[in-house]
Motif scaffolding. Structure first.
Motif, PDB file in Angstrom:
ATOM      1  N   ILE A 113      20.529  22.121  23.078  1.00  0.00           N
ATOM      2  CA  ILE A 113      20.549  23.297  22.419  1.00  0.00           C
ATOM      3  C   ILE A 113      19.452  23.787  21.930  1.00  0.00           C
ATOM      4  CG2 ILE A 113      22.116  24.673  20.861  1.00  0.00           C
ATOM      5  CD1 ILE A 113      24.551  22.877  21.287  1.00  0.00           C
ATOM      6  N   ASN A 114      18.861  23.201  21.089  1.00  0.00           N
ATOM      7  CA  ASN A 114      17.492  23.493  20.423  1.00  0.00           C
ATOM      8  C   ASN A 114      16.524  23.619  21.371  1.00  0.00           C
ATOM      9  OD1 ASN A 114      18.529  23.502  17.715  1.00  0.00           O
ATOM     10  ND2 ASN A 114      18.204  21.261  17.535  1.00  0.00           N
ATOM     11  N   SER A 115      16.498  22.838  22.482  1.00  0.00           N
ATOM     12  CA  SER A 115      15.454  23.060  23.383  1.00  0.00           C
ATOM     13  C   SER A 115      15.578  24.516  24.091  1.00  0.00           C
ATOM     14  CB  SER A 115      15.630  21.781  24.429  1.00  0.00           C
ATOM     15  OG  SER A 115      14.430  22.087  25.368  1.00  0.00           O
ATOM     16  N   ALA A 116      16.930  24.716  24.516  1.00  0.00           N
ATOM     17  CA  ALA A 116      17.057  26.001  25.355  1.00  0.00           C
ATOM     18  C   ALA A 116      16.772  27.157  24.674  1.00  0.00           C
ATOM     19  CB  ALA A 116      18.416  25.868  25.826  1.00  0.00           C
ATOM     20  N   VAL A 117      17.160  27.103  23.204  1.00  0.00           N
ATOM     21  CA  VAL A 117      16.758  28.489  22.289  1.00  0.00           C
ATOM     22  C   VAL A 117      15.621  28.541  22.095  1.00  0.00           C
ATOM     23  CG1 VAL A 117      17.356  28.952  19.857  1.00  0.00           C
ATOM     24  CG2 VAL A 117      19.219  28.078  21.168  1.00  0.00           C
ATOM     25  N   ALA A 118      14.843  27.363  21.910  1.00  0.00           N
ATOM     26  CA  ALA A 118      13.569  27.460  21.742  1.00  0.00           C
ATOM     27  C   ALA A 118      12.745  28.104  22.915  1.00  0.00           C
ATOM     28  CB  ALA A 118      12.905  25.911  21.286  1.00  0.00           C
ATOM     29  N   GLU A 119      13.263  27.590  24.033  1.00  0.00           N
ATOM     30  CA  GLU A 119      12.579  27.950  25.328  1.00  0.00           C
ATOM     31  C   GLU A 119      12.836  29.644  25.559  1.00  0.00           C
ATOM     32  OE1 GLU A 119      13.304  27.811  30.277  1.00  0.00           O
ATOM     33  OE2 GLU A 119      14.104  26.242  28.838  1.00  0.00           O
ATOM     34  N   VAL A 120      13.857  29.986  25.064  1.00  0.00           N
ATOM     35  CA  VAL A 120      14.057  31.667  25.271  1.00  0.00           C
ATOM     36  C   VAL A 120      13.169  32.294  24.134  1.00  0.00           C
ATOM     37  CG1 VAL A 120      15.741  33.352  24.997  1.00  0.00           C
ATOM     38  CG2 VAL A 120      16.558  31.244  26.168  1.00  0.00           C
ATOM     39  N   ILE A 121      13.091  31.722  23.099  1.00  0.00           N
ATOM     40  CA  ILE A 121      12.394  32.552  22.026  1.00  0.00           C
ATOM     41  C   ILE A 121      10.885  32.566  22.180  1.00  0.00           C
ATOM     42  CG2 ILE A 121      11.737  32.528  19.707  1.00  0.00           C
ATOM     43  CD1 ILE A 121      14.576  31.281  19.162  1.00  0.00           C
ATOM     44  N   ALA A 122      10.398  31.421  22.831  1.00  0.00           N
ATOM     45  CA  ALA A 122       9.194  31.300  23.370  1.00  0.00           C
ATOM     46  C   ALA A 122       8.591  32.206  24.316  1.00  0.00           C
ATOM     47  CB  ALA A 122       8.827  29.689  23.736  1.00  0.00           C
ATOM     48  N   LYS A 123       9.497  32.494  25.335  1.00  0.00           N
ATOM     49  CA  LYS A 123       9.501  33.367  26.300  1.00  0.00           C
ATOM     50  C   LYS A 123       9.391  34.894  25.782  1.00  0.00           C
ATOM     51  CE  LYS A 123      10.369  30.396  30.184  1.00  0.00           C
ATOM     52  NZ  LYS A 123      11.604  30.197  31.200  1.00  0.00           N
ATOM     53  N   GLU A 124      10.215  35.162  25.066  1.00  0.00           N
ATOM     54  CA  GLU A 124      10.608  36.468  24.680  1.00  0.00           C
ATOM     55  C   GLU A 124      10.278  36.860  23.351  1.00  0.00           C
ATOM     56  OE1 GLU A 124      11.539  38.575  27.157  1.00  0.00           O
ATOM     57  OE2 GLU A 124      12.156  36.746  28.653  1.00  0.00           O
ATOM     58  N   GLY A 125      10.099  36.041  22.493  1.00  0.00           N
ATOM     59  CA  GLY A 125       9.831  36.537  21.028  1.00  0.00           C
ATOM     60  C   GLY A 125      10.764  36.834  20.073  1.00  0.00           C
ATOM     61  N   GLN A 126      12.160  36.994  21.026  1.00  0.00           N
ATOM     62  CA  GLN A 126      13.108  37.509  20.140  1.00  0.00           C
ATOM     63  C   GLN A 126      14.487  36.726  20.679  1.00  0.00           C
ATOM     64  OE1 GLN A 126      11.923  41.553  21.608  1.00  0.00           O
ATOM     65  NE2 GLN A 126      14.252  41.771  21.684  1.00  0.00           N
ATOM     66  N   LEU A 127      15.399  37.095  19.923  1.00  0.00           N
ATOM     67  CA  LEU A 127      16.871  36.472  20.479  1.00  0.00           C
ATOM     68  C   LEU A 127      17.971  37.421  19.732  1.00  0.00           C
ATOM     69  CD1 LEU A 127      18.701  34.955  22.208  1.00  0.00           C
ATOM     70  CD2 LEU A 127      18.683  33.103  20.497  1.00  0.00           C
ATOM     71  N   ASP A 128      18.450  38.521  20.504  1.00  0.00           N
ATOM     72  CA  ASP A 128      19.171  39.401  19.894  1.00  0.00           C
ATOM     73  C   ASP A 128      20.747  39.211  20.094  1.00  0.00           C
ATOM     74  OD1 ASP A 128      16.869  41.306  19.376  1.00  0.00           O
ATOM     75  OD2 ASP A 128      16.718  41.097  21.584  1.00  0.00           O
ATOM     76  N   VAL A 129      21.143  38.774  21.114  1.00  0.00           N
ATOM     77  CA  VAL A 129      22.484  38.479  21.241  1.00  0.00           C
ATOM     78  C   VAL A 129      22.933  36.948  21.883  1.00  0.00           C
ATOM     79  CG1 VAL A 129      24.733  39.359  22.589  1.00  0.00           C
ATOM     80  CG2 VAL A 129      23.056  40.918  21.823  1.00  0.00           C
ATOM     81  N   VAL A 130      23.927  36.503  21.392  1.00  0.00           N
ATOM     82  CA  VAL A 130      24.334  35.177  21.671  1.00  0.00           C
ATOM     83  C   VAL A 130      25.534  35.179  22.108  1.00  0.00           C
ATOM     84  CG1 VAL A 130      24.588  32.494  21.120  1.00  0.00           C
ATOM     85  CG2 VAL A 130      22.377  33.847  20.671  1.00  0.00           C
ATOM     86  N   ILE A 131      25.990  34.633  23.250  1.00  0.00           N
ATOM     87  CA  ILE A 131      27.536  34.972  23.767  1.00  0.00           C
ATOM     88  C   ILE A 131      28.021  33.380  24.080  1.00  0.00           C
ATOM     89  CG2 ILE A 131      29.064  35.612  25.503  1.00  0.00           C
ATOM     90  CD1 ILE A 131      27.113  38.100  26.066  1.00  0.00           C
ATOM     91  N   ASN A 132      28.941  32.880  23.135  1.00  0.00           N
ATOM     92  CA  ASN A 132      29.422  31.453  23.302  1.00  0.00           C
ATOM     93  C   ASN A 132      30.555  31.489  24.386  1.00  0.00           C
ATOM     94  OD1 ASN A 132      27.894  29.823  21.752  1.00  0.00           O
ATOM     95  ND2 ASN A 132      28.798  30.575  19.871  1.00  0.00           N
ATOM     96  N   ASN A 133      29.999  31.551  25.510  1.00  0.00           N
ATOM     97  CA  ASN A 133      31.172  31.520  26.646  1.00  0.00           C
ATOM     98  C   ASN A 133      31.483  30.064  27.174  1.00  0.00           C
ATOM     99  OD1 ASN A 133      32.578  32.908  29.162  1.00  0.00           O
ATOM    100  ND2 ASN A 133      30.846  31.558  30.127  1.00  0.00           N
ATOM    101  N   ALA A 134      30.850  29.375  27.079  1.00  0.00           N
ATOM    102  CA  ALA A 134      31.120  27.976  27.657  1.00  0.00           C
ATOM    103  C   ALA A 134      32.338  27.299  27.027  1.00  0.00           C
ATOM    104  CB  ALA A 134      29.886  26.880  27.576  1.00  0.00           C
TER     105      ALA A 134
END
Length: 266
Positions: free
Chosen positions: A57-78
């Motif tokens: 989980i930490n790796s995936a979140v870090a990957e998105v933030i590194a690419k986009e510089g932000q994380l606005d909406v998280v949808i817990n769907n799994a």
């Protein structure tokens, strides 16, 4: 800038529908899967994430933030389905269901909150279930895991109010997805005392197969994203499924219980 959205379980079903829908509206969408290599031609980017694994989980979140510089909406769907008499469901399957449907979202929320606090903004949407509002026969474990997530959101909302981070639940009813294929079914045993389980299981699968397009959930997600102050609870589904929640709160317990017994022919 477009909002950056992370959807757990975005490879199929409701998660895929949400991702496709939001992509059409210009959002930057990332979905997740335990096997992202299978989805190179997906309508939106899929990153590797296992909701049972904090490191993943930490790796995936870090990957998105590194690419986009932000994380606005998280949808817990799994999530995963499960059916069977509670007495006959193996403990390991009960643990797996709660690890995925409840503890997984908790892990994801913990992973994204530091970034959202840093931004002083964020929205977390937990996809729960109308089944989480009532203890359904032969779906008790699923009802319990989704109901717990509903209550968890209520507590989180109060704890996060000072950080400009919103959290809400969207509870779908039955929608036409492949959830039945991945659901754990306690085996039908000839010597089981729960003889009526088989007919209830067939009724559950029939409801899913005859249900509406999950795009209705996607439309609700967009509505919530565009709402300045989202409510705590939203429901999406057939009228009687949503109305069953109203009846739960206004009818005496024994009357509501009798209604469920009659509905499932138990």
């Amino acid at each position: 800038m477009s909002k950056v959205i992370l959807i757990t379980g975005g490879s199929s079903g409701i998660g895929k529908s949400i991702g496709e829908y939001l992509t059409k509206y210009g959002f930057k969408v990332y979905g997740t899967s335990r096997s992202p290599e299978k989805y190179t031609n997906h309508p939106f980017k899929i990153v590797g994430l296992d909701v049972k694994d904090m490191k993943s989980i930490n790796s995936a979140v870090a990957e998105v933030i590194a690419k986009e510089g932000q994380l606005d909406v998280v949808i817990n769907n799994a999530g995963v389905g499960i059916t069977g008499p509670i007495e006959e469901i193996p403990e390991a399957e009960i643990q797996h269901n709660f690890d995925t449907n409840l503890f997984g979202p908790i892990k994801v929320i913990k992973a994204v909150l530091p970034q959202m606090r840093k931004q002083n903004s964020g929205l977390i949407i937990n996809i729960t279930s109308i089944a989480g509002y009532m203890g359904l026969p032969y779906r008790g474990i699923y009802s319990a895991s989704k109901g717990a997530l509903e209550l968890l959101t209520e507590a989180f909302r109060i704890e996060l109010k000072d950080f400009n981070i919103n959290m809400t639940n969207i509870a779908p009813g039955d929608f036409a997805t492949n959830i039945a294929a991945g659901r754990f079914h306690a085996p039908l045993k000839e010597d089981s005392p729960y003889k009526k389980y088989g007919s209830v299981l067939q009724d559950i699968d029939d409801h899913v197969n005859k249900s509406s397009d999950p795009v209705h959930v996607s439309k609700m997600v967009l509505k919530v994203i565009n709402t300045k102050r989202p409510r705590t609870h939203y429901k999406v589904g057939a009228f009687m499924q949503k109305f069953s929640i109203v009846l739960k709160f206004i009818l005496p317990d024994r009357v509501y219980e009798k209604m469920l017994i009659n509905h499932y022919k138990l």
